[in-house]
Design a protein around this motif. Structure first.
Motif, mmCIF file in Angstrom:
data_model
loop_
_atom_site.group_PDB
_atom_site.id
_atom_site.type_symbol
_atom_site.label_atom_id
_atom_site.label_comp_id
_atom_site.label_asym_id
_atom_site.label_seq_id
_atom_site.Cartn_x
_atom_site.Cartn_y
_atom_site.Cartn_z
ATOM 1 N N LEU A 115 0.849 -1.190 0.000
ATOM 2 C CA LEU A 115 0.000 0.000 0.000
ATOM 3 C C LEU A 115 0.880 1.234 0.000
ATOM 4 O O LEU A 115 1.808 1.340 0.816
ATOM 5 C CB LEU A 115 -0.844 0.033 1.275
ATOM 6 N N ILE A 162 -8.627 -6.484 1.695
ATOM 7 C CA ILE A 162 -8.580 -5.504 0.607
ATOM 8 C C ILE A 162 -9.962 -4.866 0.419
ATOM 9 O O ILE A 162 -10.089 -3.656 0.228
ATOM 10 C CB ILE A 162 -8.092 -6.185 -0.697
ATOM 11 N N ILE A 169 -8.037 3.690 0.830
ATOM 12 C CA ILE A 169 -6.806 3.730 0.019
ATOM 13 C C ILE A 169 -7.139 4.324 -1.344
ATOM 14 O O ILE A 169 -8.110 3.923 -1.980
ATOM 15 C CB ILE A 169 -6.235 2.302 -0.174
ATOM 16 N N MET A 221 -2.918 0.430 -4.173
ATOM 17 C CA MET A 221 -2.890 -0.838 -3.419
ATOM 18 C C MET A 221 -2.594 -1.987 -4.363
ATOM 19 O O MET A 221 -3.426 -2.360 -5.180
ATOM 20 C CB MET A 221 -4.236 -1.044 -2.716
#
Lengths: 103, 103, 103
Positions: free
Chosen positions: C11, C80, C87, C92
């Protein structure tokens, strides 16, 4: 959530800051890579065959520099071909990964 | 441009500098790996379950050490078997990648 | 030696220490990830389009932060999905790897 396939590239440099700055400029200005990260190792060994451990850690000398970026497979393949002449053989890795999708 | 398949290895160490130096020596002297890079994280958590964040960043304590190298799949498989006893379970990653070819 | 398939996640953060500490807390307390490593780059460029090179290296400013972890494919897919909203798109990465087996 959507994911898109990318190629990740890691380049291992050993010619110091001038090589790094030239490469970053190429990736940014000519290749239009969206993002690049540069990491400095704290130890390692490479072409010289010498192990650089604590003594070198303390001196901060001759340590590995790694440049990392990723983009679509087609764009990365093209970038790899363009910069191949400037990277020593055995110093440019690439592999497939997935990324959460750009808007 | 030619590319060759390799296995990339990332080892997550947690026993400090002595373990690192011993491992580098093994990879260099016995396993004849061409290049190794070592990175130190600035934060993390692992077996202890404690999160090491800014306080630890300031103190420079107990931070992750990662050893990275790559070589031909056959050679890496053999190295992984040799060093497996010295690396904690769940602390040695490997994956396939391509490298610009060594001359 | 046994190996188990995992998904590795990297990330790329760009909102500083508060985002990092919140993410580490989520991965540790809620997602129960076994281990996480955080790395700080020494240079890079990203959404701003500006290259951060030696001047920024000296100032230690606005440099890339990378959070890395791995776990079983099912667990990582679920993580995720959970953290995707926090994010930025394109920040990512995940890919398959093998790990020496946990006892």
């Amino acid at each position: 959530m959507k994911q898109t396939e990318v190629l990740v590239v890691r380049l291992y440099l050993n010619e110091g800051k001038a090589q790094l700055e030239k490469l970053l400029k190429t990736l940014h200005d000519q290749e239009k890579v969206k993002g690049v990260s540069v990491f400095r190792g704290i130890a390692g060994f490479g072409d010289s065959g010498e192990i650089h451990t604590s003594k070198f850690i303390d001196l901060g000398m001759e340590l590995p520099l790694v440049v990392e970026f990723f983009d679509s497979p087609g764009k990365v393949t093209s970038i790899i071909e363009h910069i191949d002449k400037t990277i020593k053989p055995g110093h440019m890795l690439s592999w497939s990964a997935f990324v959460n999708e750009s808007e």
